[in-house]
Design a protein around this motif. Sequence first.
Motif, mmCIF file in Angstrom:
data_model
loop_
_atom_site.group_PDB
_atom_site.id
_atom_site.type_symbol
_atom_site.label_atom_id
_atom_site.label_comp_id
_atom_site.label_asym_id
_atom_site.label_seq_id
_atom_site.Cartn_x
_atom_site.Cartn_y
_atom_site.Cartn_z
ATOM 1 N N SER A 112 7.641 4.580 -8.068
ATOM 2 C CA SER A 112 6.576 5.364 -8.688
ATOM 3 C C SER A 112 5.627 4.424 -9.412
ATOM 4 N N SER A 115 5.562 4.192 -12.609
ATOM 5 C CA SER A 115 6.166 3.909 -13.908
ATOM 6 C C SER A 115 6.114 2.417 -14.227
ATOM 7 N N LYS A 116 5.905 2.111 -15.519
ATOM 8 C CA LYS A 116 5.898 0.702 -15.932
ATOM 9 C C LYS A 116 7.257 0.047 -15.699
ATOM 10 N N GLN A 117 8.302 0.862 -15.747
ATOM 11 C CA GLN A 117 9.654 0.383 -15.470
ATOM 12 C C GLN A 117 9.858 0.424 -13.955
ATOM 13 N N HIS A 118 9.647 -0.681 -13.296
ATOM 14 C CA HIS A 118 9.690 -0.698 -11.839
ATOM 15 C C HIS A 118 11.117 -0.474 -11.324
ATOM 16 N N ASP A 123 1.058 10.738 -10.981
ATOM 17 C CA ASP A 123 2.154 9.900 -10.493
ATOM 18 C C ASP A 123 2.469 10.256 -9.041
#
Length: 360
Positions: A59, A61-64, A337
């Motif tokens: 996605s 999201s900053k958290q890959h 997203d």
Amino acid sequence: MDISIHRKAIIIFIVILLGGCTWKLQREPAHPESAQPVLPGEYFITHHLMTNQGMIRTSFSKQHIYLSESLGLWMDYLVRKKDQPSFDQQLDVLHTQFLLDHDLLSWKIESNQTSKVNALVDDLRVVAALQKADQLWQNSAYQTTAKDIAQALKDKNMFKGILTDYYDASAKQTSHTITLSYIDPKAIKELVSLQIFTNQMLNSQLAILQNAPRQKGFFPTSYDIEKKAYSFNQEINLIDQLYTAFYAEYAQVDTSAIMKWLKTNFQEEGKLYGRYELSTLQPAVTYESPSVYALVILYALKQNEQDFAKDVYHRMKGLQIQDPLKPYYGGYMNEKDTHSFDNLLPLIAERELLNESVIQ
């Protein structure tokens, strides 16, 4: 007015130029006649989800998070497109990022932490893609890798002669349950062709599908190997059911009741929802899913329901950003997203429709 038109013309030219650059980077095929144009969904994936290392983000999201599911679906797409250079890039990603020491794939990489758990469905999908690649391009590396994964599945990912959902290398434990939507007969047959499985072992897997009870035409979600018991959920997850029905067709199981239900609902509502109540067969959610539509298309093609597949395709494409002026052109977005699964499956379905000349 003239300035606005001039601006739009420049933007369109840039989009086309970028698409052309992507095509040149990815398309230097061993067989020029197999070259295919870049589809909008492919453009979105390569420009917005793929890293410079060739890994596909789940996605924005900053958290890959990277999943073996995305890797396998992308490899599946690339063999359908006959794109060997891009496939070879993913083979490298497979070896350097996802393949664990015991030759199963990590199901998830998050914050540079590689899970020691695999997912059977993803490993099988990768084996099947590697085997298709070997048939297309005769590169021994494909079959060697497929055989290593297949052997690991037999050694680590089975309980009482049945493939199970996962193997946890950290705990050295194998699941005792098999999710029915994981049982891919075509992929498991590749384990036989690799001389890892016997036909008897294959038949044991298929029997789980063949002996499954049905409720209102729908399949159980899972089978407990220890208890020899099937389990139903109170909600029908259409993605699970469609995968199961699609695979069951390859196991010579009659799934016509599901196809009839899908066609009736689609014709009456003009759409399908992601989940339904098993007791009433009424929608349990209000959202449509591009992945659901993609699986309906593949399932319909399997059943020679080409007109239905085409109708569903048009509904699916209505969920895609098709305006080249939009920043996420080619993507299936959920507000701001997206999810890799909801982009990769529709891309596979669209490519299969093209391959079978249902659309042009």
